[in-house]
Write a protein that holds these residues in place. Structure first.
Motif, PDB file in Angstrom:
ATOM      1  N   SER A  91      11.274  66.906  24.593  1.00 10.52           N
ATOM      2  CA  SER A  91      10.885  65.635  25.197  1.00 10.52           C
ATOM      3  C   SER A  91      11.693  64.473  24.644  1.00 10.52           C
ATOM      4  O   SER A  91      12.081  63.565  25.393  1.00 10.52           O
ATOM      5  CB  SER A  91       9.389  65.404  24.977  1.00 10.52           C
ATOM      6  N   ASP A  92      11.945  64.476  23.331  1.00 13.98           N
ATOM      7  CA  ASP A  92      12.744  63.404  22.736  1.00 13.98           C
ATOM      8  C   ASP A  92      14.147  63.366  23.331  1.00 13.98           C
ATOM      9  O   ASP A  92      14.697  62.290  23.600  1.00 13.98           O
ATOM     10  CB  ASP A  92      12.842  63.609  21.219  1.00 13.98           C
ATOM     11  N   THR A  93      14.723  64.544  23.539  1.00 16.55           N
ATOM     12  CA  THR A  93      16.081  64.600  24.092  1.00 16.55           C
ATOM     13  C   THR A  93      16.125  64.036  25.509  1.00 16.55           C
ATOM     14  O   THR A  93      17.013  63.243  25.856  1.00 16.55           O
ATOM     15  CB  THR A  93      16.587  66.048  24.087  1.00 16.55           C
ATOM     16  N   VAL A  94      15.161  64.423  26.338  1.00 17.54           N
ATOM     17  CA  VAL A  94      15.129  63.911  27.712  1.00 17.54           C
ATOM     18  C   VAL A  94      14.872  62.412  27.717  1.00 17.54           C
ATOM     19  O   VAL A  94      15.482  61.660  28.500  1.00 17.54           O
ATOM     20  CB  VAL A  94      14.054  64.655  28.526  1.00 17.54           C
ATOM     21  N   GLN A  95      13.984  61.952  26.847  1.00 13.07           N
ATOM     22  CA  GLN A  95      13.684  60.520  26.798  1.00 13.07           C
ATOM     23  C   GLN A  95      14.899  59.708  26.371  1.00 13.07           C
ATOM     24  O   GLN A  95      15.132  58.609  26.878  1.00 13.07           O
ATOM     25  CB  GLN A  95      12.520  60.282  25.832  1.00 13.07           C
ATOM     26  N   LEU A  96      15.683  60.252  25.446  1.00 16.32           N
ATOM     27  CA  LEU A  96      16.911  59.560  25.035  1.00 16.32           C
ATOM     28  C   LEU A  96      17.928  59.516  26.172  1.00 16.32           C
ATOM     29  O   LEU A  96      18.669  58.545  26.316  1.00 16.32           O
ATOM     30  CB  LEU A  96      17.509  60.256  23.816  1.00 16.32           C
ATOM     31  N   LEU A  97      17.973  60.578  26.974  1.00 16.93           N
ATOM     32  CA  LEU A  97      18.881  60.582  28.119  1.00 16.93           C
ATOM     33  C   LEU A  97      18.492  59.527  29.148  1.00 16.93           C
ATOM     34  O   LEU A  97      19.354  58.931  29.799  1.00 16.93           O
ATOM     35  CB  LEU A  97      18.894  61.959  28.777  1.00 16.93           C
ATOM     36  N   LEU A  98      17.191  59.287  29.302  1.00 19.23           N
ATOM     37  CA  LEU A  98      16.718  58.338  30.303  1.00 19.23           C
ATOM     38  C   LEU A  98      16.744  56.905  29.812  1.00 19.23           C
ATOM     39  O   LEU A  98      16.761  55.978  30.628  1.00 19.23           O
ATOM     40  CB  LEU A  98      15.291  58.707  30.731  1.00 19.23           C
ATOM     41  N   ASN A  99      16.720  56.704  28.510  1.00 16.81           N
ATOM     42  CA  ASN A  99      16.698  55.345  27.957  1.00 16.81           C
ATOM     43  C   ASN A  99      18.118  54.833  27.731  1.00 16.81           C
ATOM     44  O   ASN A  99      19.101  55.531  27.962  1.00 16.81           O
ATOM     45  CB  ASN A  99      15.903  55.322  26.653  1.00 16.81           C
ATOM     46  N   LYS A 100      18.209  53.597  27.270  1.00 16.87           N
ATOM     47  CA  LYS A 100      19.502  52.953  27.088  1.00 16.87           C
ATOM     48  C   LYS A 100      20.307  53.554  25.944  1.00 16.87           C
ATOM     49  O   LYS A 100      21.495  53.258  25.799  1.00 16.87           O
ATOM     50  CB  LYS A 100      19.301  51.469  26.832  1.00 16.87           C
ATOM     51  N   SER A 101      19.636  54.385  25.107  1.00  8.87           N
ATOM     52  CA  SER A 101      20.369  54.992  23.998  1.00  8.87           C
ATOM     53  C   SER A 101      21.515  55.855  24.492  1.00  8.87           C
ATOM     54  O   SER A 101      22.524  56.009  23.804  1.00  8.87           O
ATOM     55  CB  SER A 101      19.401  55.820  23.143  1.00  8.87           C
ATOM     56  N   GLY A 102      21.336  56.453  25.680  1.00  9.28           N
ATOM     57  CA  GLY A 102      22.430  57.179  26.302  1.00  9.28           C
ATOM     58  C   GLY A 102      22.568  58.607  25.838  1.00  9.28           C
ATOM     59  O   GLY A 102      21.757  59.135  25.072  1.00  9.28           O
ATOM     60  N   LYS A 103      23.624  59.230  26.335  1.00  9.07           N
ATOM     61  CA  LYS A 103      23.840  60.645  26.077  1.00  9.07           C
ATOM     62  C   LYS A 103      24.230  60.913  24.630  1.00  9.07           C
ATOM     63  O   LYS A 103      23.963  61.994  24.106  1.00  9.07           O
ATOM     64  CB  LYS A 103      24.928  61.173  27.014  1.00  9.07           C
ATOM     65  N   GLY A 104      24.875  59.955  23.986  1.00  7.92           N
ATOM     66  CA  GLY A 104      25.303  60.176  22.610  1.00  7.92           C
ATOM     67  C   GLY A 104      24.141  60.456  21.677  1.00  7.92           C
ATOM     68  O   GLY A 104      24.186  61.396  20.875  1.00  7.92           O
ATOM     69  N   ALA A 105      23.080  59.643  21.778  1.00 11.59           N
ATOM     70  CA  ALA A 105      21.906  59.853  20.929  1.00 11.59           C
ATOM     71  C   ALA A 105      21.216  61.161  21.252  1.00 11.59           C
ATOM     72  O   ALA A 105      20.704  61.850  20.359  1.00 11.59           O
ATOM     73  CB  ALA A 105      20.937  58.681  21.097  1.00 11.59           C
ATOM     74  N   ALA A 106      21.176  61.545  22.543  1.00  7.42           N
ATOM     75  CA  ALA A 106      20.549  62.805  22.927  1.00  7.42           C
ATOM     76  C   ALA A 106      21.317  63.997  22.355  1.00  7.42           C
ATOM     77  O   ALA A 106      20.724  64.969  21.872  1.00  7.42           O
ATOM     78  CB  ALA A 106      20.477  62.909  24.451  1.00  7.42           C
ATOM     79  N   VAL A 107      22.654  63.906  22.392  1.00  8.49           N
ATOM     80  CA  VAL A 107      23.477  64.983  21.830  1.00  8.49           C
ATOM     81  C   VAL A 107      23.268  65.091  20.331  1.00  8.49           C
ATOM     82  O   VAL A 107      23.138  66.198  19.774  1.00  8.49           O
ATOM     83  CB  VAL A 107      24.958  64.759  22.171  1.00  8.49           C
ATOM     84  N   TRP A 108      23.206  63.958  19.637  1.00  8.63           N
ATOM     85  CA  TRP A 108      22.956  63.976  18.208  1.00  8.63           C
ATOM     86  C   TRP A 108      21.577  64.553  17.904  1.00  8.63           C
ATOM     87  O   TRP A 108      21.402  65.284  16.916  1.00  8.63           O
ATOM     88  CB  TRP A 108      23.060  62.572  17.631  1.00  8.63           C
ATOM     89  N   ASN A 109      20.593  64.225  18.708  1.00  7.12           N
ATOM     90  CA  ASN A 109      19.236  64.731  18.486  1.00  7.12           C
ATOM     91  C   ASN A 109      19.189  66.249  18.635  1.00  7.12           C
ATOM     92  O   ASN A 109      18.621  66.956  17.788  1.00  7.12           O
ATOM     93  CB  ASN A 109      18.274  64.068  19.479  1.00  7.12           C
ATOM     94  N   VAL A 110      19.794  66.780  19.714  1.00  8.54           N
ATOM     95  CA  VAL A 110      19.832  68.228  19.898  1.00  8.54           C
ATOM     96  C   VAL A 110      20.662  68.898  18.823  1.00  8.54           C
ATOM     97  O   VAL A 110      20.281  69.934  18.256  1.00  8.54           O
ATOM     98  CB  VAL A 110      20.369  68.569  21.304  1.00  8.54           C
ATOM     99  N   GLY A 111      21.817  68.311  18.502  1.00 11.17           N
ATOM    100  CA  GLY A 111      22.693  68.921  17.523  1.00 11.17           C
ATOM    101  C   GLY A 111      22.074  69.002  16.145  1.00 11.17           C
ATOM    102  O   GLY A 111      22.228  70.021  15.438  1.00 11.17           O
ATOM    103  N   LEU A 112      21.343  67.972  15.739  1.00 13.74           N
ATOM    104  CA  LEU A 112      20.718  67.982  14.422  1.00 13.74           C
ATOM    105  C   LEU A 112      19.632  69.045  14.330  1.00 13.74           C
ATOM    106  O   LEU A 112      19.535  69.771  13.325  1.00 13.74           O
ATOM    107  CB  LEU A 112      20.142  66.598  14.122  1.00 13.74           C
ATOM    108  N   ASN A 113      18.809  69.147  15.365  1.00 16.65           N
ATOM    109  CA  ASN A 113      17.770  70.183  15.350  1.00 16.65           C
ATOM    110  C   ASN A 113      18.367  71.579  15.470  1.00 16.65           C
ATOM    111  O   ASN A 113      17.869  72.526  14.855  1.00 16.65           O
ATOM    112  CB  ASN A 113      16.776  69.931  16.492  1.00 16.65           C
ATOM    113  N   LEU A 114      19.431  71.715  16.252  1.00 20.09           N
ATOM    114  CA  LEU A 114      20.108  73.012  16.363  1.00 20.09           C
ATOM    115  C   LEU A 114      20.690  73.435  15.021  1.00 20.09           C
ATOM    116  O   LEU A 114      20.569  74.603  14.610  1.00 20.09           O
ATOM    117  CB  LEU A 114      21.200  72.936  17.424  1.00 20.09           C
TER     118      LEU A 114
END
Length: 409
Positions: A344-367
Motif C-alpha cells: 500500500s505504501d508503494t502504491v500511495q507513493l506512486l499516486l502522490n507527488k513523491s513520484g516514482k523515485g520514492a516508490a522505487v526506494w521504498n520497494v528496494g529497501l524492503n526487498l
C-alpha cells in the motif's frame, strides 16, 4: 372584601385547574411509560432500523441510545475505542485465517505450482490482504469516513496486518528445499504481485463496488459521507460478529473439526495484542513524503528476529512442538511485519507527488531487507559450532522428554 373574595375564588379556581392539568400530565406520562415498557421490543427493532440508516430519533439521549453498545463500552472502558477495535479485528483475523480460511483455500492449492511449490496459503492470504487494503484506502479517500471507531483504519491496522505476513514470505524463501535463486524470485514475485493486487483492489472498489452501493443509496454519488458509528447499530453487529468468529474457531479447534490446535489459537490470542503494542512503538507517521520508515522498521525487526528463531529451530527441532515458539514466529512476527503496508505504501507513493523515485526506494529497501534476512537464515542453518553439540544434545533430550507429544506417547 368582595373584591378580595373574588380574587381568592379566582386563585382557587386557577390552582385547582393547574392541579388538574398536572394530574392529567402525570397520568399521561404514566400511561406513556407503561406503553413504552410493553412495546419495548418492537420499538427497539424500529429504533435499530432507524439508527442503521443514520437517522437520529427525536428526543433520544446519547446515554440511552442502545443497551448493547453502552454495556460494551462500559466493560472495555480501560481501553480506547481504537485499541479495542484493533484487538477485535486482529483476533478475528487470527481466528479465521488459521481455521476456516485454510479450508476455503484448499481448492486453490494449484497456485503453489506457479511459485516454486511454496505454501499456497501464505501467497493467497498476502495477496487478498493487499487487495482488501487497496479497496479500503480508496473508500476512505473518496466515499466514506467512519468515526467512533475509525473503522477503515482499524481494519487496515488490525485485520489486514494479521491477515498478511511479510515474515512468512521470507520464511518460505529461506526453505532448505529451495535454491537461493528460487527464493529470490519468490520474494520479487510476491512484492510485485502485492503492488498489483493493491491496485486491483482500488479499481474493484472504484468500478464495481462503489456503483453498486450508490445504486442502493448506501453511499453518496458525489462527495464523502461521514458516519459516526456510535450513533448506529452497525458497530454492535460487527463487534458481535467478530466475537462469533472467534468463538466458532475455538469450538472448531476444540472438537478437531479443523487441522489446527486450540493451544495454538489461544497462544495467537496472546501474541496479537503484544505485536500491536510493540509495532506502535517502532512505527512512524503515515505521511507519504518518501520511504515509509515506520513500515520498514517493523519489517526489519520482524525479519531480524526471524534469523535467531530459525537458528534455534535448526539446532533444536523439538522447539517446533511448543505452541509458544510456533505462534511467536507465526503470529507475533507475522503481525509485526506488514506485507499489506509495504504494498500500500508503494502504491500511495506512486499516486502522490513523491513520484516514482520514492516508490522505487521504498520497494528496494524492503526487498533488500528480505534478501538479507533470507541469506542470514540460510547461513545460520548451515553454520556449525563444534562446542555446541554437547549442549545441543542435552537440550534436545530435555525438549523431547518435556514436549506434549512425548507425554501423549
Amino acid at each position: 372584601m368582595g373584591k378580595r373574595r373574588g380574587k381568592m375564588g379566582t386563585n382557587r379556581e386557577k390552582r385547582s385547574r393547574y392541579r388538574g392539568q398536572d394530574l392529567a400530565q402525570h397520568g399521561k406520562a404514566d400511561r406513556n411509560d407503561t406503553a413504552q415498557q410493553k412495546g419495548r421490543s418492537g420499538l427497539w427493532l424500529l429504533g435499530a432500523a432507524q439508527r442503521s440508516l443514520g437517522i437520529r430519533i427525536q428526543g433520544e439521549e446519547q446515554s440511552n441510545r442502545r443497551t448493547l453498545g453502552a454495556a460494551k463500552y462500559r466493560l472495555t472502558s480501560f481501553l480506547s475505542i481504537e485499541t479495542l477495535w484493533l484487538w477485535v479485528m486482529g483476533l478475528s483475523a487470527e481466528s479465521f485465517a488459521n481455521t476456516f480460511a485454510v479450508i476455503l483455500m484448499e481448492p486453490l492449492a494449484f497456485v503453489s505450482t506457479f511459485l516454486h511449490d511454496t505454501d499456497h496459503t501464505v501467497t493467497i492470504l498476502n495477496l487478498t490482504g493487499s487487495a482488501l487494503e487497496g479497496a479500503i484506502i480508496w473508500f476512505a479517500e473518496n466515499k466514506v469516513e467512519f468515526k467512533n471507531p475509525p473503522l477503515l483504519l482499524v481494519i487496515r491496522s488490525g485485520f489486514c496486518s494479521v491477515w498478511t505476513s511479510l515474515a512468512a514470505v521470507v520464511e518460505q524463501a529461506a526453505r532448505s528445499d529451495l535454491t537461493f535463486e528460487h527464493g529470490m524470485r519468490y520474494i520479487s514475485f510476491m512484492l510485485a504481485l502485492g503492488v498489483l493486487f493493491n491496485i486491483l483492489g482500488r479499481q474493484f472498489a472504484s468500478l464495481i463496488l462503489a456503483p453498486l452501493l450508490e445504486s442502493h443509496d448506501m453511499i453518496r454519488r458525489n462527495g464523502k459521507r461521514i458516519v459516526d458509528l456510535s450513533e448506529t447499530v452497525w458497530d454492535d453487529l460487527l463487534f458481535y460478529a467478530c466475537l462469533s468468529i472467534m468463538l466458532a474457531a475455538c469450538l472448531a479447534c476444540r472438537h478437531e473439526l479443523v487441522a489446527y490446535g486450540l493451544d495454538d489459537l489461544l497462544s495467537g490470542f496472546f501474541w496479537v495484542p503484544i505485536s500491536f503494542a510493540f509495532g506502535q512503538v517502532i512505527e512512524g507517521s503515515l505521511l507519504y513524503e518518501g520511504v515509509q520508515w515506520g513500515t520498514w522498521r517493523c519489517n526489519a525487526v520482524a525479519c531480524g528476529l526471524l534469523v535467531p528463531c530459525s537458528f534455534i529451530l535448526s539446532r533444536f527441532p523439538s522447539a517446533a512442538s511448543f505452541s509458544v515458539y510456533r505462534k511467536f514466529v507465526g503470529t507475533f512476527l507475522g503481525a509485526l511485519s506488514s506485507f499489506n503496508g509495504t504494498s500500500s505504501d508503494t502504491v500511495q507513493l506512486l499516486l502522490n507527488k513523491s513520484g516514482k523515485g520514492a516508490a522505487v526506494w521504498n520497494v528496494g529497501l524492503n526487498l533488500l531487507t528480505m534478501v538479507l534476512a533470507t541469506f542470514a537464515i540460510r547461513a545460520v542453518s548451515q553454520f556449525q559450532i563444534p562446542s555446541i553439540h554437547i549442549a545441543q544434545n542435552v537440550v534436545e533430550s530435555f525438549l523431547s522428554l518435556s514436549s506434549p507429544r512425548s507425554n501423549e506417547l
